[in-house]
Design a protein around this motif. Structure first.
Motif: not given
Length: 361
Positions: A10-13, A57-58
């Motif tokens: 996951c890089h961006t919520h 994140l990530p």
């Protein structure tokens, strides 16, 4: 020597996960490596991915997994190579006050660990929820595992890492439901069905399932509910009294993270009854209560984290219950998906129709 593994990052919520090659370090002293066979999609993973509870994140999420031990760090003697285990997020030190009183789910003595995951350029990736099980392999503390033997499939056993013990344990360990008790479970999804199972195993006289969907109420009857009640009923406490012959509930389990469910729970309680916060709302969600009601009725509300289980005591017991036909697990798996289909499995889970979607490696 670090290993290359595939992981869903996951890089961006709020954005889809990306399957990438990461480096997984070898287990250090007191750690183990587990090669995963299956991991389930839990709504807690989705809440984290959506940013409901923050986090760096990530990150690699996933915490409801099963696999085989494939490497042992120095000093590990409680497990052997090839052992089949479940892997969960609950890490316990074994010596703090909570661990010493058989409540390892509330451990306060865990020390920070060295970074486990890195990208190919050396940048760190967060191993979220102490686990990072949306990946081919994990490095974890042995306290996060429990043996499952060789007679249960991993796509079923992985459910014993979170959803099943959260519900079953809430009824048996936290509430200590007794024969003859009257129980209400709000929310007949994955966790709620297991709270129903736990109440049935404990001998509850009446188990009333509440949900907004008729289909889920039908599911609840399959798992042991004796009665059902639509949560949209304009006066559910009166309807419950009719079902229970003029009584209200000794125990109300809120198995969803919805504030309206929490607001409804106290009105369903009999004097000296208790509501249990099992489903987890988003950070910052609140609801008002009148303290005078607690004082005047002897009622209460308390939390239950992961069913307050002791992994190496309760998981083998649940495996045995399943073997006897007394604990439904196979029926909880809605569908299995390949690792490359993880975003599709997450989207399907988000529809609210799946009991549990499971990724098989």
């Amino acid at each position: 020597m670090p290993k290359e593994i595939r992981a869903a990052v996951c890089h961006t919520h709020g954005e889809p996960l990306k399957i990438e090659t990461l480096h997984l370090r070898d287990p250090g002293p007191g750690e183990i490596e587990v090669s995963l066979d299956a991991v389930a999609i839990c709504h807690s993973d989705i809440s984290y991915m959506e940013g409901a509870w923050g986090g760096d994140l990530p990150a690699v999420y996933g915490h409801e997994a099963a696999g085989r031990v494939t490497a042992l760090g120095q000093g590990v003697t409680s497990l052997a190579l090839g052992d089949r285990v479940i892997v969960t997020l609950a890490k316990s030190c074994g010596s703090c006050a909570s661990c010493a009183s058989a409540q390892p789910m509330y451990c306060s003595g865990n020390a920070p660990e060295a970074p486990v995951l890195t990208r190919t350029d050396g940048r760190a990736v967060t191993k979220a929820m102490n686990c990072g099980a949306f990946a081919e392999k994990v490095v974890v503390d042995p306290s996060q595992t429990a043996p499952i033997g060789d007679n249960i499939g991993s796509e079923v056993a992985c459910l014993l890492a979170c959803g099943v013990p959260t519900g079953v344990g809430a009824a048996i360990n936290t509430a200590q439901v007794r024969p003859g008790d009257r129980v209400v479970v709000i929310g007949a999804g994955g966790v709620g069905l297991n709270a129903i199972q736990g109440a049935r195993i404990a001998g509850a006289a009446r188990i009333v399932a509440m949900d907004l969907e008729e289909k889920k109420l039908a599911d609840a009857l399959e798992f042991g509910a004796t009665d059902t009640l639509l949560a949209s009923d304009p006066k559910p406490h009166k309807a419950l009294k009719t079902i229970l012959g003029g009584h209200l509930a000794d125990h109300v389990f809120v198995s969803v993270g919805a504030i309206p469910a929490y607001e409804q729970a106290l009105r369903l309680l009999a004097p000296r009854g208790t509501a249990y916060a099992v489903g987890m709302p988003h950070t910052g969600d609140t609801t008002p209560y009148e303290p005078v009601i607690f004082a005047a009725t002897g009622q209460g509300i308390r939390g239950s984290y992961l069913g307050e289980i002791v992994l190496k005591r309760d998981i083998p017991w649940m495996v045995d219950l399943h073997a006897q036909g007394r604990l439904k697990l196979d029926e909880l798996v809605s569908r299995t998906w390949s690792f490359d289909q993880i975003n599709e499995a997450i989207a399907d889970t988000n529809t609210g129709q799946a009991r549990r979607n499971v990724i098989v490696f």
